[in-house]
Design a protein around this motif. Structure first.
Motif, PDB file in Angstrom:
ATOM      1  N   GLN A  52       0.882  -9.183  -8.099  1.00  0.00           N
ATOM      2  CA  GLN A  52       1.157  -9.905  -9.331  1.00  0.00           C
ATOM      3  C   GLN A  52       2.522 -10.556  -9.157  1.00  0.00           C
ATOM      4  N   ASN A  53       2.592 -11.845  -9.411  1.00  0.00           N
ATOM      5  CA  ASN A  53       3.846 -12.597  -9.227  1.00  0.00           C
ATOM      6  C   ASN A  53       4.426 -12.384  -7.822  1.00  0.00           C
ATOM      7  N   ASP A  54       3.555 -12.447  -6.828  1.00  0.00           N
ATOM      8  CA  ASP A  54       3.921 -12.308  -5.415  1.00  0.00           C
ATOM      9  C   ASP A  54       4.521 -10.949  -5.062  1.00  0.00           C
ATOM     10  N   GLN A  55       4.315  -9.947  -5.891  1.00  0.00           N
ATOM     11  CA  GLN A  55       4.785  -8.586  -5.633  1.00  0.00           C
ATOM     12  C   GLN A  55       3.578  -7.670  -5.485  1.00  0.00           C
ATOM     13  N   LEU A  56       3.579  -6.830  -4.448  1.00  0.00           N
ATOM     14  CA  LEU A  56       2.517  -5.835  -4.283  1.00  0.00           C
ATOM     15  C   LEU A  56       2.718  -4.766  -5.355  1.00  0.00           C
ATOM     16  N   VAL A  57       1.693  -4.576  -6.216  1.00  0.00           N
ATOM     17  CA  VAL A  57       1.830  -3.641  -7.332  1.00  0.00           C
ATOM     18  C   VAL A  57       0.842  -2.485  -7.284  1.00  0.00           C
ATOM     19  N   ARG A  58      -0.243  -2.651  -6.528  1.00  0.00           N
ATOM     20  CA  ARG A  58      -1.265  -1.602  -6.520  1.00  0.00           C
ATOM     21  C   ARG A  58      -2.015  -1.620  -5.195  1.00  0.00           C
ATOM     22  N   ILE A  59      -2.330  -0.430  -4.690  1.00  0.00           N
ATOM     23  CA  ILE A  59      -3.154  -0.260  -3.497  1.00  0.00           C
ATOM     24  C   ILE A  59      -4.227   0.761  -3.851  1.00  0.00           C
ATOM     25  N   LYS A  60      -5.464   0.475  -3.460  1.00  0.00           N
ATOM     26  CA  LYS A  60      -6.547   1.431  -3.669  1.00  0.00           C
ATOM     27  C   LYS A  60      -7.288   1.606  -2.355  1.00  0.00           C
ATOM     28  N   THR A  61      -7.505   2.879  -1.990  1.00  0.00           N
ATOM     29  CA  THR A  61      -8.233   3.199  -0.766  1.00  0.00           C
ATOM     30  C   THR A  61      -9.669   3.570  -1.119  1.00  0.00           C
ATOM     31  N   PHE A  62     -10.599   3.163  -0.246  1.00  0.00           N
ATOM     32  CA  PHE A  62     -12.022   3.397  -0.477  1.00  0.00           C
ATOM     33  C   PHE A  62     -12.620   4.188   0.677  1.00  0.00           C
ATOM     34  N   PRO A  63     -13.335   5.271   0.365  1.00  0.00           N
ATOM     35  CA  PRO A  63     -13.968   6.080   1.412  1.00  0.00           C
ATOM     36  C   PRO A  63     -15.269   5.428   1.881  1.00  0.00           C
ATOM     37  N   TYR A  64     -15.857   6.012   2.899  1.00  0.00           N
ATOM     38  CA  TYR A  64     -17.198   5.610   3.312  1.00  0.00           C
ATOM     39  C   TYR A  64     -18.163   6.165   2.263  1.00  0.00           C
ATOM     40  N   GLU A  65     -19.017   5.323   1.702  1.00  0.00           N
ATOM     41  CA  GLU A  65     -19.857   5.700   0.560  1.00  0.00           C
ATOM     42  C   GLU A  65     -20.742   6.910   0.815  1.00  0.00           C
ATOM     43  N   LYS A  66     -21.239   7.076   2.002  1.00  0.00           N
ATOM     44  CA  LYS A  66     -22.127   8.211   2.278  1.00  0.00           C
ATOM     45  C   LYS A  66     -21.358   9.508   2.515  1.00  0.00           C
ATOM     46  N   VAL A  67     -20.039   9.418   2.576  1.00  0.00           N
ATOM     47  CA  VAL A  67     -19.214  10.588   2.856  1.00  0.00           C
ATOM     48  C   VAL A  67     -18.566  11.141   1.595  1.00  0.00           C
ATOM     49  N   SER A  68     -18.051  10.252   0.737  1.00  0.00           N
ATOM     50  CA  SER A  68     -17.258  10.705  -0.396  1.00  0.00           C
ATOM     51  C   SER A  68     -17.217   9.643  -1.486  1.00  0.00           C
ATOM     52  N   GLN A  69     -16.786  10.040  -2.665  1.00  0.00           N
ATOM     53  CA  GLN A  69     -16.530   9.132  -3.783  1.00  0.00           C
ATOM     54  C   GLN A  69     -15.031   9.098  -4.107  1.00  0.00           C
ATOM     55  N   ARG A  70     -14.249   9.890  -3.381  1.00  0.00           N
ATOM     56  CA  ARG A  70     -12.828  10.086  -3.676  1.00  0.00           C
ATOM     57  C   ARG A  70     -12.005   8.865  -3.257  1.00  0.00           C
ATOM     58  N   THR A  71     -11.159   8.421  -4.173  1.00  0.00           N
ATOM     59  CA  THR A  71     -10.256   7.303  -3.909  1.00  0.00           C
ATOM     60  C   THR A  71      -8.817   7.731  -4.171  1.00  0.00           C
ATOM     61  N   GLU A  72      -7.900   6.956  -3.649  1.00  0.00           N
ATOM     62  CA  GLU A  72      -6.482   7.131  -3.938  1.00  0.00           C
ATOM     63  C   GLU A  72      -5.936   5.786  -4.376  1.00  0.00           C
ATOM     64  N   GLU A  73      -5.119   5.810  -5.427  1.00  0.00           N
ATOM     65  CA  GLU A  73      -4.486   4.593  -5.923  1.00  0.00           C
ATOM     66  C   GLU A  73      -2.986   4.795  -5.926  1.00  0.00           C
ATOM     67  N   PHE A  74      -2.269   3.737  -5.574  1.00  0.00           N
ATOM     68  CA  PHE A  74      -0.810   3.774  -5.511  1.00  0.00           C
ATOM     69  C   PHE A  74      -0.278   2.591  -6.314  1.00  0.00           C
ATOM     70  N   TYR A  75       0.684   2.850  -7.179  1.00  0.00           N
ATOM     71  CA  TYR A  75       1.290   1.814  -8.017  1.00  0.00           C
ATOM     72  C   TYR A  75       2.754   1.667  -7.637  1.00  0.00           C
ATOM     73  N   PHE A  76       3.202   0.415  -7.513  1.00  0.00           N
ATOM     74  CA  PHE A  76       4.547   0.123  -7.039  1.00  0.00           C
ATOM     75  C   PHE A  76       5.305  -0.765  -8.018  1.00  0.00           C
ATOM     76  N   GLN A  77       6.615  -0.621  -7.975  1.00  0.00           N
ATOM     77  CA  GLN A  77       7.518  -1.531  -8.674  1.00  0.00           C
ATOM     78  C   GLN A  77       8.642  -1.843  -7.704  1.00  0.00           C
ATOM     79  N   ASN A  78       8.801  -3.106  -7.381  1.00  0.00           N
ATOM     80  CA  ASN A  78       9.821  -3.556  -6.423  1.00  0.00           C
ATOM     81  C   ASN A  78       9.754  -2.799  -5.103  1.00  0.00           C
ATOM     82  N   GLY A  79       8.549  -2.575  -4.610  1.00  0.00           N
ATOM     83  CA  GLY A  79       8.368  -1.928  -3.320  1.00  0.00           C
ATOM     84  C   GLY A  79       8.510  -0.424  -3.332  1.00  0.00           C
ATOM     85  N   LYS A  80       8.758   0.177  -4.467  1.00  0.00           N
ATOM     86  CA  LYS A  80       8.918   1.629  -4.581  1.00  0.00           C
ATOM     87  C   LYS A  80       7.699   2.232  -5.264  1.00  0.00           C
TER      88      LYS A  80
END
Length: 193
Positions: free
Chosen positions: A97-125
């Motif tokens: 958003q506004n050329d800043q990385l604000v969120r990352i979401k990881t996706f598993p292999y569908e046949k293995v898991s449904q578990r995801t991880e999400e990371f939220y950032f502000q100014n790279g932190k």
């Protein structure tokens, strides 16, 4: 603008109450809406200050989530990444958003898991890491979503909230350190083009 003013006010209250020497001229670190004395330990701050900081972080997360439809999204397949990442995740999605990385979401292999991880950032932190066992089918934050939430400030965990029945099983008492390391690695993998 109103949220920024509220966040700035909360941050001022949060850290002015915890300061031992109001006249000390210590180096200041700044993030939008938050100014903190670099010699003050967040972990040692009074509980009310931690709770206020968590509320400010939740507000920033909500702002990111509300703007997801207009965010730029890039997807990175993991086949060419190091073994540990490609064995665990099929792809990683990056949101800016506004050329800043604000969120990352990881996706598993569908046949293995449904578990995801999400990371939220502000100014790279990293602000928040969120693990959800059935996150593969969900988009955005809502009250129906449950998981483990880790709040960070200045690269240190300040609060953990486990809304699951699952206990932490790592050698350390928590996954917070591992998630911080992963978030930094994924941040560096962000495709710039």
């Amino acid at each position: 603008m109103k949220k920024t003013v509220i966040l700035a006010g909360m941050a001022f209250f949060l850290f002015s109450c915890g300061s031992n020497d109001k006249n000390a001229k210590n180096e200041q670190k700044e993030t939008p809406g938050v100014t903190v004395n670099s010699e003050e330990s967040t972990a040692n701050a009074p509980k009310a200050n931690i709770d206020s900081l968590v509320k400010a972080i939740d507000m920033e997360r909500e702002k990111i989530e509300n703007n997801l439809p207009s965010s730029q999204k890039k997807s990175l397949p993991t086949a060419s990444l190091r073994e540990q990442i490609k064995q665990k995740w099929s792809r990683i999605e990056f949101f800016t958003q506004n050329d800043q990385l604000v969120r990352i979401k990881t996706f598993p292999y569908e046949k293995v898991s449904q578990r995801t991880e999400e990371f939220y950032f502000q100014n790279g932190k990293l602000m928040i890491a969120f693990i959800e066992d059935d996150g593969l089918q969900r988009i955005g934050k809502s009250e129906e979503r449950t998981g483990k939430t880790y709040y960070y400030f200045e690269d240190a965990v300040i609060k953990e909230a486990n809304q699951t029945n699952e206990k932490e099983t790592s050698i350390r008492a928590s996954d917070s350190e591992r998630l911080l390391q992963e978030a930094k690695e994924y941040f560096e993998l962000f495709p710039k083009n």
